[in-house]
Scaffold this active site. Structure first.
Site, PDB file in Angstrom:
ATOM      1  N   GLY A 196      48.370  54.861  45.738  1.00 15.06           N
ATOM      2  CA  GLY A 196      48.299  56.271  46.104  1.00 15.06           C
ATOM      3  C   GLY A 196      49.607  56.981  45.848  1.00 15.06           C
ATOM      4  CB  THR A 256      48.660  47.522  44.641  1.00 13.26           C
ATOM      5  OG1 THR A 256      48.324  46.134  44.593  1.00 13.26           O
ATOM      6  CG2 THR A 256      47.437  48.348  44.276  1.00 13.26           C
ATOM      7  N   GLY A 309      44.060  56.176  39.555  1.00  9.51           N
ATOM      8  CA  GLY A 309      43.488  55.153  40.431  1.00  9.51           C
ATOM      9  C   GLY A 309      42.975  55.725  41.737  1.00  9.51           C
ATOM     10  N   GLY A 317      38.130  44.463  38.140  1.00 13.61           N
ATOM     11  CA  GLY A 317      38.598  43.145  37.723  1.00 13.61           C
ATOM     12  C   GLY A 317      37.458  42.136  37.732  1.00 13.61           C
ATOM     13  CB  CYS A 327      45.593  36.365  40.191  1.00 10.60           C
ATOM     14  SG  CYS A 327      44.681  37.791  39.644  1.00 10.60           S
ATOM     15  CB  SER A 375      41.270  47.706  37.163  1.00  2.00           C
ATOM     16  OG  SER A 375      40.411  46.665  37.551  1.00  2.00           O
ATOM     17  CG  ASN A 403      45.016  41.493  38.418  1.00  2.00           C
ATOM     18  OD1 ASN A 403      46.204  41.362  38.690  1.00  2.00           O
ATOM     19  ND2 ASN A 403      44.087  41.652  39.346  1.00  2.00           N
TER      20      ASN A 403
END
Lengths: 257, 309
Positions: free
Chosen positions: B223, B197, B271, B51, B134, B26, B131
């Site tokens: 990454g 992340t 990603g 998202g 949040c 995403s 997700n």
């Protein structure tokens, strides 16, 4: 259609202090002034975007893309270390282009008789290619560029301003040259002043913006700026990605912040 | 593509099937076919959409991207078109093009997520990824995914509203990922994807003589640099729960895919590497198929079994 392409370094040279010209081969048949390429840097996550400073289409793989860059960080340091024949992995053509008298991605404009081009610092890069295309297409043009000092000046302008601002005596030039449109590329602060100047003089302006990019094709929303929402009166402001909606924006649509 | 991949790479999650285990993560791949310039999106196991929230969101102000060693930090702030526009404009295209997809949803309250679940069900969306990184406005903006009680409540409520394949994307920014994985399993989720992340900070310093100016980019780190963290999390989740796992975090080559499968992933998502190498996901499908054939494994499932022994 944008693609991931490979080319070979044809030429790499210093053209001014800390300023490098890189030329590489391409199979692209068209890429327009304002559009950019995004070059892969080994061991770096993000590709590096560069405006096209010149382009020659040739048969098969023999076209030439020229980019100009200032030595700034690891990416440009790597590119400067390349030798003739080394491979370049790049995405192109990316972004939109300046309004051109004919062809190009944007609708042709009738009021394009005379164009003033303003390049500030390394912002001269897309202006050089734009000047070439405008000249080829019989549009009278004048390129003024500005650099911090003599050593950093890149050749190719009709007038070069050393020290001070490229905009210092610009009103005189406007009164004298009487352009229909102003094109510009350079630091944000200069572009904002160019847009205000154009508005004051009742002229159209198009500016090529710069921002750190991740994807280069509009999906990650990493490089957005605020613009006026021309289509939707209800919401006045919207995001535009510099990489895909730009990098060229009409001066009248950018919201400077 | 050169070889027939259909049967040998297939991943069957029951309610949801993938023609191969390579998905895209995403936020790195758009909503539909944005990457068709570089590959054939239809060939992927599935894409996970950007998202989507109930309302359209403009995202964060200021600098959104910061490159760091072997990775990047982003603070996009969930800029997205909103669920209505997604249903109206993106969904028909996904279906018309035959792209297998997972809708990623995000919200700031349980009610937001429940509504998104209901809309997904009403529109016959086969799979959603939640997700949970949040802030929950009602709990003083603590992230849903960092508190097992809130997470259990959230996923239970979405489960009631949505009967399709329910994936929960766990955040690594917790002390005991096992507890959160367990809460998600108990709440009735079908699958876990991990990791989202990591929290990171980019610092930019500029000197003009003795005058210093600085700026910070506080956001999600992704990454290659996050891969060891992601592998560790996937392994711990695998040991804690029975749910299938979709592994992600810094995958950029076939070796990475195999490592994730070895520690418990049944499929993977690519990603950040999509930005560096836009055709990476399709390349990995081919490389995986070739590897399976060259090594003499029967199929992907067989490779998985051997990697897990």
């Amino acid at each position: 259609m944008k693609k991931n392409l490979k080319g070979k370094v044809l030429n790499i040279e210093n053209v001014a202090k800390d300023t490098v010209k890189l030329q590489f081969s391409t199979s692209l048949k068209e890429i327009y002034p304002g559009q950019f390429v995004s070059i892969l840097i080994p061991n770096k996550t993000l590709r590096r975007p560069f405006s096209v400073a010149d382009f020659e289409a040739h048969s098969s793989e023999n076209g030439i893309i020229t980019v100009l860059f200032k030595l700034k960080g690891e990416g440009t340091k790597y590119l400067k270390s390349l030798k003739k024949g080394d491979s370049i992995d790049y995405l192109a053509p990316l972004g939109n282009c300046f309004t051109l008298p004919e062809a190009g991605k944007r609708a042709p404009q009738k009021a394009l008789q005379k164009a003033l081009l303003i390049g500030a610092g390394i912002g001269i890069a897309p202006m050089l290619y734009l000047k070439k295309v405008l000249t080829e297409r019989d549009t009278e043009n004048f390129l003024i560029s500005g650099f911090k000092d003599e050593e950093e000046a890149v050749k190719g302008s009709d007038r070069t301003v050393i020290g001070g601002s490229v905009l210092d005596n610009i009103q005189n030039l406007l009164d004298e040259f009487k352009p229909d449109i102003i094109y510009s590329c350079g630091p944000k602060i200069v572009l904002e002043l160019v847009c205000k100047l154009a508005e004051k003089n009742g002229l159209r302006a198009e500016v090529a913006m710069e921002k750190v990019m991740a994807c280069g094709i509009g999906v990650c929303r990493g490089c957005v700026i605020k613009v006026k929402d021309m289509e939707n009166g209800a919401r006045l402001v919207k995001n535009a990605s510099v990489c895909a909606d730009g990098p060229v924006f009409a001066g009248s649509e950018v919201i400077w912040e | 593509m050169g070889i027939d991949l259909q049967s040998s790479l297939c991943v069957d999650f029951g309610k949801f099937k993938l023609q191969n285990p390579i998905m895209t993560a995403s936020g790195t791949f758009g909503y539909v076919d944005e990457f068709d310039a570089f590959l054939n999106v239809k060939n992927l196991g599935a894409i996970v959409t950007k998202g989507v929230t109930l309302e359209e969101r403009p995202g964060n102000e200021g600098k959104r991207i910061f490159e760091c060693t072997a990775g990047m930090i982003n603070r996009i702030g969930l800029e997205n078109v909103g669920i209505q526009k997604f249903i109206k404009e993106k969904l028909p295209k996904l279906r018309e093009k035959g792209i297998n997809f997972v809708l990623n949803i995000a919200g700031s309250s349980v009610e937001d997520y429940v509504k998104l679940g209901e809309i997904s069900k009403a529109n016959n969306i086969k799979a959603i990824e939640v997700n949970v990184s949040c802030p929950n406005v009602k709990s003083g903006c603590l992230e849903f995914g960092t508190d097992e009680k809130y997470l259990y409540e959230l996923i239970s409520r979405i489960r009631e509203a949505y009967d399709g394949f329910l994936i929960v994307k766990l955040t690594p920014n917790v002390t005991e990922i096992e507890k959160l994985a367990f809460a998600v399993q108990n709440a009735g989720a079908d699958c876990i994807s991990a990791i989202n992340t990591l929290k990171g900070l980019g610092v930019e310093l500029n000197f003009n003589g003795t005058k210093v100016s600085k700026s910070f980019v506080q956001g999600g780190l992704s990454g290659k640099c996050v891969k060891p963290v992601a592998l560790s999390m996937v392994k711990r989740i695998k040991e804690a729960v029975n749910l299938p796992i979709i592994g992600l975090g810094g995958i950029s080559c076939l070796q990475d895919v195999l490592e994730f499968v070895a520690v418990g992933a049944d499929a993977v998502q690519i990603g950040t590497e999509n930005f560096t190498t836009p055709d990476i996901s399709e390349r990995l499908i081919l490389e995986l198929a070739e590897f399976i054939e060259k090594q003499g494994f029967k199929d992907f499932n067989n490779l998985k079994e051997e990697l897990r022994k």
